[in-house]
Design a protein around this motif. Structure first.
Motif, PDB file in Angstrom:
ATOM      1  N   GLY A 107       0.839  -1.187   0.000  1.00 34.60           N
ATOM      2  CA  GLY A 107       0.000   0.000   0.000  1.00 34.60           C
ATOM      3  C   GLY A 107       0.873   1.234   0.000  1.00 34.60           C
ATOM      4  O   GLY A 107       1.860   1.311   0.749  1.00 34.60           O
ATOM      5  N   ASP A 130      -1.408   5.358   8.100  1.00 31.06           N
ATOM      6  CA  ASP A 130      -2.750   4.749   8.140  1.00 31.06           C
ATOM      7  C   ASP A 130      -3.329   4.618   6.735  1.00 31.06           C
ATOM      8  O   ASP A 130      -3.971   3.608   6.409  1.00 31.06           O
ATOM      9  CB  ASP A 130      -3.675   5.591   9.017  1.00 31.06           C
ATOM     10  N   THR A 131      -3.118   5.621   5.902  1.00 30.00           N
ATOM     11  CA  THR A 131      -3.604   5.559   4.521  1.00 30.00           C
ATOM     12  C   THR A 131      -2.939   4.409   3.776  1.00 30.00           C
ATOM     13  O   THR A 131      -3.609   3.617   3.088  1.00 30.00           O
ATOM     14  CB  THR A 131      -3.323   6.884   3.800  1.00 30.00           C
ATOM     15  N   ASP A 174      -1.573   1.766   5.046  1.00 31.85           N
ATOM     16  CA  ASP A 174      -1.981   0.500   5.644  1.00 31.85           C
ATOM     17  C   ASP A 174      -3.365   0.076   5.141  1.00 31.85           C
ATOM     18  O   ASP A 174      -3.611  -1.107   4.878  1.00 31.85           O
ATOM     19  CB  ASP A 174      -1.981   0.643   7.167  1.00 31.85           C
ATOM     20  N   LEU A 175      -4.300   1.027   4.986  1.00 31.82           N
ATOM     21  CA  LEU A 175      -5.625   0.717   4.448  1.00 31.82           C
ATOM     22  C   LEU A 175      -5.518   0.263   2.987  1.00 31.82           C
ATOM     23  O   LEU A 175      -6.233  -0.663   2.561  1.00 31.82           O
ATOM     24  CB  LEU A 175      -6.531   1.948   4.548  1.00 31.82           C
ATOM     25  N   LEU A 176      -4.654   0.891   2.232  1.00 34.54           N
ATOM     26  CA  LEU A 176      -4.462   0.476   0.845  1.00 34.54           C
ATOM     27  C   LEU A 176      -3.806  -0.895   0.758  1.00 34.54           C
ATOM     28  O   LEU A 176      -4.095  -1.670  -0.161  1.00 34.54           O
ATOM     29  CB  LEU A 176      -3.619   1.523   0.120  1.00 34.54           C
ATOM     30  N   PHE A 212      -4.392  -3.261   2.920  1.00 35.07           N
ATOM     31  CA  PHE A 212      -5.526  -4.144   3.194  1.00 35.07           C
ATOM     32  C   PHE A 212      -6.367  -4.335   1.929  1.00 35.07           C
ATOM     33  O   PHE A 212      -6.818  -5.448   1.619  1.00 35.07           O
ATOM     34  CB  PHE A 212      -6.374  -3.554   4.321  1.00 35.07           C
ATOM     35  N   SER A 213      -6.541  -3.259   1.155  1.00 37.51           N
ATOM     36  CA  SER A 213      -7.292  -3.341  -0.103  1.00 37.51           C
ATOM     37  C   SER A 213      -6.565  -4.249  -1.092  1.00 37.51           C
ATOM     38  O   SER A 213      -7.204  -5.042  -1.806  1.00 37.51           O
ATOM     39  CB  SER A 213      -7.459  -1.942  -0.691  1.00 37.51           C
ATOM     40  N   ARG A 218      -7.229  -7.841  -0.094  1.00 38.50           N
ATOM     41  CA  ARG A 218      -8.592  -8.279  -0.411  1.00 38.50           C
ATOM     42  C   ARG A 218      -8.783  -8.437  -1.917  1.00 38.50           C
ATOM     43  O   ARG A 218      -9.645  -9.213  -2.357  1.00 38.50           O
ATOM     44  CB  ARG A 218      -9.593  -7.279   0.143  1.00 38.50           C
TER      45      ARG A 218
END
Length: 318
Positions: free
Chosen positions: A264, A287-288, A290-292, A294-295, A298
């Protein structure tokens, strides 16, 4: 006057100074004036063959040596002993001269012995200090270095990130995670898992740009700091790193599948002149990313995700 050779003219003023200091001066100063006057008298005695002045010089040297010994000035104390030996020898008293010279030799020997002791003590102290400095350096390195991969650890990363300045130029941050790493540990062994982490760390270092910084964040998660990289540049760089891991030879390990990573990417853009400083900090940037990450997981893993998408190679998503 003494320096110009006017010894007779100097004796009167020097005697007056000596009497004044004897009355009002301290121990060390009294000894020093006695020593100076004794030296002048010894020169006059040698010039004129005046035994009386020679005897007076010896008496003053005895007083001076006692004053220096009492005040702790061992160097001048030994000088007085040496001059006493010479002067008494000149007066024809060899036994007394031998006494003073023996005292001089004994005190000089003690001084040399003490000097050797001090040197040895200082050598030991220096060695201990160097060892303490070495140990401190080892502790600092251990505190900031991941022992498995040799990368900076999370503490090192947080310290580096806390010092970043946002707004002057673009800056990107990538969070990298080894795909299905739990299966590696469970299916092979933790030893094999350690080998995977070390190789991934080496690949990230090898394929990063000069000036990029790689850290082991936690477990199988790594962090790559890309100074001056825009989002598009960071995505290209991280795609290169992702591809290097996927293309690596893992045949020597007992793995059911090749090792891949998901990434990410988040970027802080520069601020134009006259605009207010950005409120974003490194934690928001992390945080940004880390969310990417996770994307990317998935979406099928083995891909790079950024806010604007990823490389158009089938592993990215918008």
């Amino acid at each position: 006057m003494t320096c110009t050779g006017d010894l007779d003219g100097a004796i009167g003023p020097l005697r007056r100074v000596q009497r004044h200091v004897q009355a009002d001066g301290g121990v060390w100063l009294r000894g020093y004036t006695d020593l100076v006057l004794a030296r002048l008298l010894a020169r006059l005695a040698a010039r004129d063959g005046d035994r009386i002045r020679g005897e007076e010089a010896v008496e003053l040297l005895v007083d001076a040596s006692g004053a220096f010994a009492a005040s702790g000035d061992r160097r001048r104390y030994r000088q007085c002993l040496l001059e006493l030996g010479r002067n008494t020898a000149d007066l024809g008293r060899p036994a007394e001269a031998l006494h003073w010279l023996e005292a001089y030799r004994a005190d000089t020997g003690r001084a040399h012995a003490r000097g050797r002791e001090l040197w040895a003590e200082m050598f030991v102290r220096r060695s201990r200090l160097r060892e303490a400095e070495r140990q401190a350096a080892v502790l600092r390195r251990h505190a900031l270095e991941d022992p498995l991969t040799g990368l900076g650890n999370r503490r090192s990363a947080e310290r580096r990130l806390a010092g970043l300045r946002f707004g002057e130029e673009p800056l990107s941050l990538a969070v990298v995670d080894v795909d299905r790493f739990k299966e590696v540990n469970d299916g092979a062994s933790h030893t094999q898992g350690d080998v995977v982490l070390r190789r991934v760390a080496d690949l990230l270092r090898e394929h990063s740009r000069t000036g990029d910084e790689v850290f082991r964040w936690a477990g199988d998660e790594f962090l790559v700091l890309l100074p001056t990289a825009t989002e598009a540049q960071a995505v290209v760089i991280m795609e290169r790193l992702r591809a290097a891991v996927a293309a690596a030879d893992w045949g020597d390990l007992r793995l059911t599948e090749p090792v891949t990573v998901s990434v990410g990417v988040a970027t802080a853009s520069p601020v134009e002149e006259g605009q207010p400083d950005p409120a974003v900090g490194w934690r928001a940037l992390f945080d940004t990313a880390d969310l990417l990450l996770f994307s990317a997981k998935r979406s099928g893993r083995n891909r790079v995700r950024a806010p604007g998408g990823g490389p158009a190679d089938g592993r990215s998503g918008a």
